[in-house]
Each structure stands twice: as structure tokens, then as C-alpha cells.
Scaffold this motif. Structure first.
Motif, PDB file in Angstrom:
ATOM      1  N   VAL A 145      91.589  31.412  38.840  1.00  0.00           N
ATOM      2  CA  VAL A 145      92.447  32.606  38.802  1.00  0.00           C
ATOM      3  C   VAL A 145      92.035  33.613  39.873  1.00  0.00           C
ATOM      4  CG1 VAL A 145      93.003  32.324  36.357  1.00  0.00           C
ATOM      5  CG2 VAL A 145      91.046  33.759  37.021  1.00  0.00           C
ATOM      6  N   GLY A 146      91.103  33.216  40.744  1.00  0.00           N
ATOM      7  CA  GLY A 146      90.685  34.095  41.831  1.00  0.00           C
ATOM      8  C   GLY A 146      89.882  35.294  41.358  1.00  0.00           C
ATOM      9  N   LEU A 147      89.181  35.115  40.244  1.00  0.00           N
ATOM     10  CA  LEU A 147      88.368  36.224  39.743  1.00  0.00           C
ATOM     11  C   LEU A 147      86.981  36.145  40.365  1.00  0.00           C
ATOM     12  CD1 LEU A 147      87.809  38.588  37.852  1.00  0.00           C
ATOM     13  CD2 LEU A 147      87.403  36.947  36.010  1.00  0.00           C
ATOM     14  N   ASN A 148      86.609  37.202  41.103  1.00  0.00           N
ATOM     15  CA  ASN A 148      85.312  37.224  41.777  1.00  0.00           C
ATOM     16  C   ASN A 148      84.787  38.646  41.731  1.00  0.00           C
ATOM     17  OD1 ASN A 148      83.210  37.359  43.646  1.00  0.00           O
ATOM     18  ND2 ASN A 148      84.138  35.844  45.003  1.00  0.00           N
ATOM     19  N   THR A 149      83.793  38.894  40.861  1.00  0.00           N
ATOM     20  CA  THR A 149      83.298  40.264  40.691  1.00  0.00           C
ATOM     21  C   THR A 149      82.059  40.523  41.546  1.00  0.00           C
ATOM     22  OG1 THR A 149      81.770  39.823  38.848  1.00  0.00           O
ATOM     23  CG2 THR A 149      84.087  40.164  38.277  1.00  0.00           C
ATOM     24  N   THR A 150      81.727  39.581  42.455  1.00  0.00           N
ATOM     25  CA  THR A 150      80.545  39.794  43.294  1.00  0.00           C
ATOM     26  C   THR A 150      80.855  40.782  44.414  1.00  0.00           C
ATOM     27  OG1 THR A 150      80.910  38.147  45.023  1.00  0.00           O
ATOM     28  CG2 THR A 150      80.008  37.351  42.926  1.00  0.00           C
ATOM     29  N   PHE A 151      79.775  41.335  45.008  1.00  0.00           N
ATOM     30  CA  PHE A 151      79.987  42.273  46.108  1.00  0.00           C
ATOM     31  C   PHE A 151      79.769  41.614  47.467  1.00  0.00           C
ATOM     32  CE2 PHE A 151      75.577  42.553  44.864  1.00  0.00           C
ATOM     33  CZ  PHE A 151      74.884  42.663  46.060  1.00  0.00           C
ATOM     34  N   GLU A 152      79.630  40.267  47.458  1.00  0.00           N
ATOM     35  CA  GLU A 152      79.533  39.549  48.734  1.00  0.00           C
ATOM     36  C   GLU A 152      80.955  39.248  49.190  1.00  0.00           C
ATOM     37  OE1 GLU A 152      76.928  39.071  50.459  1.00  0.00           O
ATOM     38  OE2 GLU A 152      75.325  39.481  48.999  1.00  0.00           O
ATOM     39  N   ARG A 153      81.417  39.979  50.190  1.00  0.00           N
ATOM     40  CA  ARG A 153      82.798  39.814  50.635  1.00  0.00           C
ATOM     41  C   ARG A 153      83.071  38.392  51.109  1.00  0.00           C
ATOM     42  NH1 ARG A 153      85.696  45.112  52.868  1.00  0.00           N
ATOM     43  NH2 ARG A 153      84.539  46.639  51.665  1.00  0.00           N
ATOM     44  N   ASN A 154      84.182  37.856  50.668  1.00  0.00           N
ATOM     45  CA  ASN A 154      84.684  36.540  51.115  1.00  0.00           C
ATOM     46  C   ASN A 154      83.808  35.354  50.714  1.00  0.00           C
ATOM     47  OD1 ASN A 154      86.833  37.875  52.460  1.00  0.00           O
ATOM     48  ND2 ASN A 154      85.440  38.313  54.153  1.00  0.00           N
ATOM     49  N   LEU A 155      82.875  35.559  49.798  1.00  0.00           N
ATOM     50  CA  LEU A 155      82.071  34.427  49.340  1.00  0.00           C
ATOM     51  C   LEU A 155      82.752  33.823  48.121  1.00  0.00           C
ATOM     52  CD1 LEU A 155      79.347  32.844  49.653  1.00  0.00           C
ATOM     53  CD2 LEU A 155      78.411  34.397  47.951  1.00  0.00           C
ATOM     54  N   MET A 156      83.483  32.718  48.357  1.00  0.00           N
ATOM     55  CA  MET A 156      84.246  32.111  47.276  1.00  0.00           C
ATOM     56  C   MET A 156      84.169  30.597  47.388  1.00  0.00           C
ATOM     57  SD  MET A 156      86.115  33.306  44.708  1.00  0.00           S
ATOM     58  CE  MET A 156      87.520  32.967  43.657  1.00  0.00           C
ATOM     59  N   PRO A 157      83.516  29.931  46.421  1.00  0.00           N
ATOM     60  CA  PRO A 157      83.432  28.467  46.500  1.00  0.00           C
ATOM     61  C   PRO A 157      84.800  27.840  46.229  1.00  0.00           C
ATOM     62  CG  PRO A 157      82.487  29.253  44.439  1.00  0.00           C
ATOM     63  CD  PRO A 157      82.853  30.465  45.235  1.00  0.00           C
ATOM     64  N   PRO A 158      85.011  26.597  46.675  1.00  0.00           N
ATOM     65  CA  PRO A 158      86.293  25.936  46.411  1.00  0.00           C
ATOM     66  C   PRO A 158      86.490  25.640  44.919  1.00  0.00           C
ATOM     67  CG  PRO A 158      84.773  24.416  47.481  1.00  0.00           C
ATOM     68  CD  PRO A 158      84.107  25.754  47.475  1.00  0.00           C
ATOM     69  N   VAL A 159      87.754  25.477  44.522  1.00  0.00           N
ATOM     70  CA  VAL A 159      88.073  25.182  43.119  1.00  0.00           C
ATOM     71  C   VAL A 159      87.571  23.786  42.754  1.00  0.00           C
ATOM     72  CG1 VAL A 159      89.963  24.860  41.458  1.00  0.00           C
ATOM     73  CG2 VAL A 159      90.118  26.647  43.208  1.00  0.00           C
ATOM     74  N   GLY A 160      86.923  23.678  41.601  1.00  0.00           N
ATOM     75  CA  GLY A 160      86.416  22.386  41.150  1.00  0.00           C
ATOM     76  C   GLY A 160      86.124  22.399  39.662  1.00  0.00           C
ATOM     77  N   ASN A 161      85.307  21.437  39.211  1.00  0.00           N
ATOM     78  CA  ASN A 161      85.084  21.265  37.776  1.00  0.00           C
ATOM     79  C   ASN A 161      83.666  21.585  37.314  1.00  0.00           C
ATOM     80  OD1 ASN A 161      87.709  20.212  37.525  1.00  0.00           O
ATOM     81  ND2 ASN A 161      86.957  18.258  38.312  1.00  0.00           N
ATOM     82  N   ILE A 162      82.822  22.073  38.221  1.00  0.00           N
ATOM     83  CA  ILE A 162      81.445  22.380  37.839  1.00  0.00           C
ATOM     84  C   ILE A 162      81.345  23.858  37.483  1.00  0.00           C
ATOM     85  CG2 ILE A 162      79.031  22.447  38.616  1.00  0.00           C
ATOM     86  CD1 ILE A 162      79.831  20.246  40.671  1.00  0.00           C
ATOM     87  N   SER A 163      80.780  24.161  36.311  1.00  0.00           N
ATOM     88  CA  SER A 163      80.541  25.561  35.957  1.00  0.00           C
ATOM     89  C   SER A 163      79.042  25.816  35.924  1.00  0.00           C
ATOM     90  CB  SER A 163      81.166  25.897  34.607  1.00  0.00           C
ATOM     91  OG  SER A 163      82.574  25.984  34.761  1.00  0.00           O
ATOM     92  N   VAL A 164      78.663  26.966  36.500  1.00  0.00           N
ATOM     93  CA  VAL A 164      77.244  27.273  36.682  1.00  0.00           C
ATOM     94  C   VAL A 164      76.855  28.499  35.861  1.00  0.00           C
ATOM     95  CG1 VAL A 164      75.437  27.782  38.381  1.00  0.00           C
ATOM     96  CG2 VAL A 164      77.406  26.365  39.042  1.00  0.00           C
ATOM     97  N   ILE A 165      75.730  28.394  35.132  1.00  0.00           N
ATOM     98  CA  ILE A 165      75.166  29.543  34.425  1.00  0.00           C
ATOM     99  C   ILE A 165      73.802  29.807  35.037  1.00  0.00           C
ATOM    100  CG2 ILE A 165      74.348  30.438  32.205  1.00  0.00           C
ATOM    101  CD1 ILE A 165      76.085  28.329  30.806  1.00  0.00           C
ATOM    102  N   SER A 166      73.542  31.052  35.459  1.00  0.00           N
ATOM    103  CA  SER A 166      72.210  31.352  35.986  1.00  0.00           C
ATOM    104  C   SER A 166      71.563  32.504  35.243  1.00  0.00           C
ATOM    105  CB  SER A 166      72.273  31.686  37.481  1.00  0.00           C
ATOM    106  OG  SER A 166      70.960  31.972  37.939  1.00  0.00           O
ATOM    107  N   GLN A 167      70.317  32.283  34.831  1.00  0.00           N
ATOM    108  CA  GLN A 167      69.563  33.356  34.174  1.00  0.00           C
ATOM    109  C   GLN A 167      68.886  34.251  35.199  1.00  0.00           C
ATOM    110  OE1 GLN A 167      66.809  31.671  31.376  1.00  0.00           O
ATOM    111  NE2 GLN A 167      68.336  31.459  29.774  1.00  0.00           N
ATOM    112  N   SER A 168      68.985  33.886  36.478  1.00  0.00           N
ATOM    113  CA  SER A 168      68.373  34.705  37.517  1.00  0.00           C
ATOM    114  C   SER A 168      69.420  35.067  38.548  1.00  0.00           C
ATOM    115  CB  SER A 168      67.239  33.925  38.189  1.00  0.00           C
ATOM    116  OG  SER A 168      67.144  34.255  39.561  1.00  0.00           O
ATOM    117  N   GLY A 169      69.435  36.346  38.963  1.00  0.00           N
ATOM    118  CA  GLY A 169      70.378  36.785  39.978  1.00  0.00           C
ATOM    119  C   GLY A 169      70.097  36.102  41.302  1.00  0.00           C
ATOM    120  N   GLY A 170      68.808  36.028  41.657  1.00  0.00           N
ATOM    121  CA  GLY A 170      68.414  35.457  42.941  1.00  0.00           C
ATOM    122  C   GLY A 170      68.736  33.982  43.045  1.00  0.00           C
ATOM    123  N   VAL A 171      68.359  33.216  42.011  1.00  0.00           N
ATOM    124  CA  VAL A 171      68.650  31.778  42.040  1.00  0.00           C
ATOM    125  C   VAL A 171      70.166  31.565  41.970  1.00  0.00           C
ATOM    126  CG1 VAL A 171      68.374  29.567  40.839  1.00  0.00           C
ATOM    127  CG2 VAL A 171      66.422  31.119  41.049  1.00  0.00           C
ATOM    128  N   GLY A 172      70.838  32.381  41.150  1.00  0.00           N
ATOM    129  CA  GLY A 172      72.295  32.279  41.045  1.00  0.00           C
ATOM    130  C   GLY A 172      72.960  32.482  42.393  1.00  0.00           C
TER     131      GLY A 172
END
Lengths: 458, 237
Positions: A145-172
Motif C-alpha cells: 500500500v506504499g506505507l513507509n514511515t521511515t525518514f530515509e527518503r526514497n528507500l523502498m524495497p520491492p514488493v514481495g512476500n518476506i516480512s521482517v521484524i527487528s528488535q534493533s533500529g540499527g540492525v533493522g
């Protein structure tokens, strides 16, 4: 009386679940920030506000409302509210947003003390609003749905089936950068933050029921309720694979050992046991997390250990055979029937696995031999090697691999070994669902993981 | 089963009433006996005369081991005497073990010396259990004796576990081939070991006061398996 009580409880529960969904699938969003406030220490700044606003306006399909508290005062209603303000101001505006009927809040910025966190949680509970964060910083991504709440402009991975959960901001952030750069298809991306309300289990439950998520990849540093996590994961992994990278493996158990058992039971050994009991696939580093996830997202599980290698070169195929052995898989023995069929079509091809199709092999030979090999019941999965240099193979020829593979319920992975050769073939295969690896060791790991997940599903 | 449960609770209560956290070898073995873990019959002798009496009742040869809550590594403390074949050897060893223990740790509390029958060795394995602060009870299997210390060749599962998982645990360790090819092709009875793993996993899951269990070594043999030493530790909180 009890019946009534029970039904109220059920509606509250499902409402809570519904509202977790609103974090990922809102129809409307309000971003609340300030064009003036710069925190001494902290992320609140006009720049972050503007960058998040940019990404929301650039990508989001639904309605976006950018709300600057310096110039506006009346808050409208939207499904999801995103907050990027210092703690006290965030709390005030969170309260107002809840009063307008928002379903969920992403609290990007952090710096909340224990009392403020408790207050936030109480507020959320009272209004049945779910809160992600605080201090999630990057928030979430939902590529569909094009939802991207990050502040890194234009950083958007392609649409796919993998969902990622990160407990760390840096590793995420590293995972996000990796996925975007290497074109790895992502469905959802979640930065957990400080978990005042929504926790790992809530997100896992949502992703488990999300039809657009085929694989859940997690970076974990710690778990609060171990048993609950294991029970939930065990249910999920029966239908959907979970791959975990765990940080902090050198931490030793705090307890004083009076027995041999306790002296060797470090926290990592117990985590390992828990992952096994939960059917979770554990990997050792960031690259392996994606190697495993990509294979699981695109290929069927492998039902046995027998791998057939089909190559157009000899040496790299031998290295590949070594990697298959290292991954504790086996080289398949082709049936006599298959051997005869291949021999008839291509006399002179050596049919001892790994199969060398000879350097002049093009699309046709690959297509025909792959078909025969995949039809053989003694083969559980195939590793294809197709070099360009020193061979007649052209990048476009690689298209036959996914074309044949898609007709069989067996995993196939492709290894255009090397540097430039790999890039050329990977570009041709982009979007076909054929996992490509530049080294046979990665392809062998992918098959090993498909085998492990196949065993989990038995 | 109910009766067994009552007897186990009696032992745990008496240990706690004495403000102890470590069960003696005899107490640990009794509990294992109540949950049907095959374990060698063992008696505590507080003097040489008692040791001789127990030894002749068991029939020679016998094994003597120092009984002290402060000596975990009995071999390091020279606290074990094996293959004793007559009265004189038992008497002599009894005194020697006490001397060695004092030399090893002058402040060690000594309860006496345990006596048990000397049985043919099998392959030594360990089954243990711990209580993890995050995941709760977990069970362990590994190569026993000195191997646990040196090689840490072990595998874990959360407890309680199933026989299927227990067999998987056994197959995961590096020493697995040793268990499969024991004395010229004969392999040790893996089923029996898996059953011990399941029983130990149930034991720590059933009694929240237990924090650590060592059943080490277990002599794994072609037809059966028998535990020769055991240690149970209670929670401090």
C-alpha cells in the motif's frame, strides 16, 4: 450474565487485533510533528518531520494528512496517527488523536521515562488504541500500500512476500538497506522500538494471518515471555516459516552452576533449544537471513536430502558438490530410466551427479535435462550452475530455469557463479521467483533450509 | 504414581527444612528411582565397618565414592575408588578417600562414603536439566564423564519433551557415531536413553523447586542403560 461478559471480552479482543492491523493497513494517515522543535538529544526535528512527510506523500495510496502543531490546531480523524514529537508533547497529541477515534499510533520518537511510558500504555488501553513504539524511529513499511514511515527518503524495497521484524533500529536499518539494494521482495517491515504496547507476539500474530506474508524473518536480541513465544511460533511454523537471527550469543546464563548441566547451559544453548521446539529456523548472520528467507519465500520445501547438480562447467560443479556435503545433504543417484532418457537425447553427457552438460549447453539442453531430472523420484531438489565465461550460455537462456521449475513441486536454486556473470543472470531472473546465488555455499544453505522446513511440515 | 509423588515431596521438604539446596547422592538417586530412571543401588556408609557391610551385601567388586556437598568433581578430588574386590581394599579405600577429600578442600563437609556395586562400563553419557530464567525448564543430553567438561558435546530441548525429540537430541551430538558403533558394530540402546531423557524432562517440569539435575555418568550399553551417579539442586529463591 456470564454470556454477556464473555461476548464483551471477545469484541474487545478482536478490536485490539483489528487495531494492530490498522498499523499496517490504514486507509488514512495523519503525521503529527513540528516545523520548529529541535530536541537537544533526540530525533525530533523539522528535518525528520519533513522527510517522513515526503515518504508518506510519495508512496502512500490512501489519504495523508500532514499536521504541523505550529500552524494547525484542529485534528481530524484518521486510521493511523504517526507521532514525531518530544515525550510530553507526544503524550498530549496522542490523547487528542485517540479522542478523534484513531485506531493505532506509531510513536517514532523516543526519550520517554518510565512514568510517561506507563501513562502512554494506560491511555492506549482505555481507548483500545494500539501503539507501536516509542522510539521505533523508522516505524513500519508495507510495500503493497506504499506505507513507509521511515525518514530515509526514497528507500523502498520491492514488493514481495518476506516480512521482517527487528528488535534493533540499527540492525533493522541494515536489513532494510540490504533488501532494497539487492532487490529482495518485502511485504512488511517492522521496527519494534520500546514496546510500550505492541510486542513481538502481537506482530507475529498479525503476520501469521497476513496472506501477503509467506516468510517471517526476525532479528531478536531478547524475549520477555519465552514459553508464550515458543507456543505461538510453533503454531505459526506449521504453516509459515520463521527465520531468526539472534544477537548476543556470547551472553552467559546468570545462574550459578552447581551441576555439569548448568555449567554448559548458556543462554544461547537454551535459545537454540527453544527455536528447535518452536520449529524456527536459525541462521548465523544477516546475509544468511536473506538467503534463507528468499528461498523459503519462492521455492517449495524439499522433501528429502537428495540434490542433483546440473552444470555447464566441471570444476564449479565439484565445488558445489562439496558444499552439498557440507550442508549435510546428499548427491542424488539418478534412476536408470532418467539416465537412459538423457543419454538418448544427449549422447556423451556424463550422468554421474554432478551432471556436466558441457560448455556449449544453451537453453534447450538445460530445459530438457532439468525436466528429466525433476521428474526423477530419486531427486528432491536441484542446484543449477550456469556460467557465462568459458561457455556458450547467454543470460537470456536462464529464463528456462524458472519456466521448468515452476511446473514441479521441488525446489530449484540457481548459481551463476562469479561476479559479472552473476549480475547479468540475476538481472534476467529478477521477478521470476528463481533464487540466484553467486556462490554454491549459499545455494547449498538455501536447499538445506528448504529441507529443514520440509521436515517441520511433515 | 501418587505414592511416588508423595515420597519425592517428602525428600524435597526434608532437604529444605535443613536449609540445604543440594541433595545428597542418596537422596538424588532415591528421587530418580521413584520416577523409574534405572539407577544403581547405592548406600551411604559413615564408617569403614558399614562400608564393608554394604560391600558384602552387594557382592564384590564394589565402588566407593566420597559423599560431600562441597565436592562436585569427585575424580579431581581423588574421591573415587573402583573395582574393590575384598574387605581389606574397602577398609583401606574408605580411609584414603576421606584423607584425599580433606587434602582437596579442608573445609569440605563430609557426609561419609557411598558404596555401590562395580558394574561393567558402557559408553558414558549424561542426561541433565536446568531451569532457564526466560524459557523455564530445559533438558540436556550429552557425552558424559569427562567429555561434558572438555568437549561440551551436548544438545538441549525445552522440558517436558517427547521421545521423538529425545531421539533427535541424541542424534544431534558429535559423539553420535560412538553410540551407533559400540564394540564392533553393536550399538547402544538409544530407546532406553531417550526414555531417561523424557523422564528427567518430566521430573524438572513437575517439581518447580528443582533447579538443576545431573544424571552423570549413565553407562549406556547394548541392552540397557544404568545411571551410576546423580545430583539434584534446588532453587534458592
Amino acid at each position: 450474565m456470564t454470556g454477556k461478559l464473555k461476548s464483551t471480552k471477545t469484541t474487545k479482543l478482536s478490536k485490539a487485533k483489528q487495531n494492530v492491523r490498522a498499523i499496517f493497513e490504514p486507509r488514512s494517515i495523519t503525521l503529527i510533528g513540528s516545523s520548529k522543535i529541535v530536541e537537544e538529544v533526540g530525533m525530533t526535528s523539522p528535518k525528520l518531520f519533513a522527510d517522513v512527510a515526503y515518504n508518506l506523500q510519495t508512496y502512500f495510496e490512501g489519504r495523508v494528512n500532514i499536521f504541523d502543531i505550529e500552524t494547525r490546531s484542529t485534528l481530524g480523524k484518521s486510521d493511523l496517527t504517526i507521532l514525531a514529537l518530544p515525550p510530553q508533547k507526544s503524550l498530549n497529541w496522542a490523547g487528542k488523536a485517540m479522542n478523534t477515534g484513531t485506531k493505532a499510533i506509531i510513536q517514532l520518537t523516543g526519550g520517554f521515562d518510565a512514568a510517561q511510558r506507563a501513562k502512554y500504555f494506560k491511555l492506549a488501553l482505555k481507548h483500545h488504541v494500539r501503539v507501536l513504539g516509542p522510539n521505533t524511529i523508522m516505524g513500519i513499511i508495507n510495500t503493497r500500500v506504499g506505507l513507509n514511515t521511515t525518514f530515509e527518503r526514497n528507500l523502498m524495497p520491492p514488493v514481495g512476500n518476506i516480512s521482517v521484524i527487528s528488535q534493533s533500529g540499527g540492525v533493522g536499518a541494515t536489513l532494510l538497506d540490504w533488501a532494497s539494494y539487492y532487490d529482495i521482495g518485502v511485504s512488511k517491515f517492522v521496527f519494534m522500538g520500546d514496546k510500550v504496547d505492541i510486542d513481538d507476539e502481537n506482530v507475529l500474530e498479525y503476520l501469521a494471518s497476513d496472506p501477503k506474508t509467506r516468510v517471517i524473518a526476525m532479528y531478536i536480541e531478547g524475549i520477555k515471555n519465552g514459553r508464550k513465544f515458543v507456543e505461538l511460533s510453533r503454531k505459526i511454523t506449521a504453516r509459515k516459516p520463521i527465520v531468526v537471527l539472534k544477537g548476543g550469543i556470547t551472553q552467559e546464563s546468570a545462574q550459578r552452576a552447581l551441576s555439569h548441566t548448568a555449567s554448559v547451559a548458556g543462554s544461547d544453548e537454551i535459545f537454540n533449544a527453544a527455536f528447535k521446539d518452536a520449529g524456527i529456523i536459525r541462521v548465523g548472520d544477516i546475509e544468511d537471513l536473506f538467503t534463507a528467507s528468499v528461498a523459503l519465500a519462492s521455492q517449495p520445501p524439499m522433501r528429502g536430502k537428495n540434490v542433483c547438480i546440473v552444470s555447464n562447467v566441471g570444476g564449479p560443479a565439484i565445488l558445489a558438490a562439496d558444499e552439498v556435503a557440507k550442508a549435510e545433504l546428499e548427491l542424488a543417484h539418478l534412476s536408470e530410466e532418467t539416465k537412459q532418457k538423457v543419454q538418448k537425447a544427449y549422447p556423451g553427457i556424463d550422468l554421474i551427479n554432478p551432471i556436466d552438460l558441457i560448455a556449449d549447453a544453451r537453453a534447450d539442453r538445460y530445459r530438457n535435462v532439468l525436466k528429466l531430472v525433476l521428474e526423477d523420484s530419486q531427486v528432491d531438489g536441484v542446484m543449477v550452475i550456469n556460467m557465462l565465461k568459458s561457455c556458450f550460455f547467454e543470460p537470456e537462456d536462464a529464463k528456462v530455469i524458472p519456466e521448468v521449475a515452476s511446473r514441479y513441486d521441488k525446489p530449484v536454486v540457481d548459481v551463476p557463479v562469479g561476479g559479472e556473470d552473476f549480475i547479468k543472470v540475476a538481472n534476467v531472473l529478477k521477478g521470476t521467483g528463481m533464487p540466484t546465488y553467486n556462490l554454491p555455499s549459499k545455494a547449498a544453505l538455501a536447499l538445506r533450509i528448504l529441507y529443514e522446513y520440509g521436515r517441520r511440515q511433515c | 504414581m501418587v505414592r511416588q509423588n508423595k515420597k519425592i515431596l517428602e525428600i524435597l521438604d526434608s532437604v529444605r527444612s535443613e536449609k540445604r539446596f543440594e541433595l545428597t547422592e542418596i537422596e538424588s538417586k532415591s528421587i530418580l528411582n521413584f520416577v523409574s530412571v534405572p539407577i544403581i543401588d547405592t548406600r551411604l556408609a559413615d564408617d569403614a565397618e558399614a562400608a564393608v557391610r554394604f560391600a558384602s551385601a552387594f557382592e564384590y567388586p564394589v565402588v566407593l565414592k566420597i559423599a560431600s556437598p562441597d565436592i562436585l568433581h569427585k575424580f579431581d578430588a581423588k574421591g573415587v575408588a573402583t573395582n574393590l574386590t575384598n574387605e581389606e581394599e574397602v577398609e583401606k579405600s574408605f580411609k584414603e578417600l576421606l584423607r584425599n577429600a580433606k587434602k582437596y578442600n579442608a573445609h569440605a563437609r563430609i557426609w561419609g562414603v557411598t558404596v555401590q556395586k562395580h558394574i561393567p562400563r558402557g559408553i558414558e553419557v549424561i542426561v541433565g536439566a536446568v531451569r532457564d530464567p526466560i524459557f523455564g525448564p530445559a533438558v540436556m543430553f550429552g557425552m558424559g564423564g569427562i567429555w561434558i567438561e572438555l568437549m561440551k558435546d551436548v544438545s538441549f530441548r525445552l522440558a517436558p519433551t517427547t521421545k521423538e525429540s529425545a531421539l533427535e537430541m541424541i542424534s544431534e551430538i558429535q559423539g553420535y557415531p560412538l553410540l551407533q558403533r559400540f564394540r564392533g558394530g553393536e550399538h547402544v540402546n538409544l530407546e532406553v536413553i531417550a526414555e531417561i531423557i523424557v523422564k528427567i524432562s518430566k521430573l524438572i517440569s513437575t517439581y518447580p523447586e528443582i533447579s538443576e539435575i545431573d544424571v552423570n555418568p549413565i553407562f549406556a550399553r547394548a541392552d540397557d542403560a544404568i545411571a551410576v551417579d546423580a545430583r539434584i539442586v534446588l532453587r534458592h529463591d
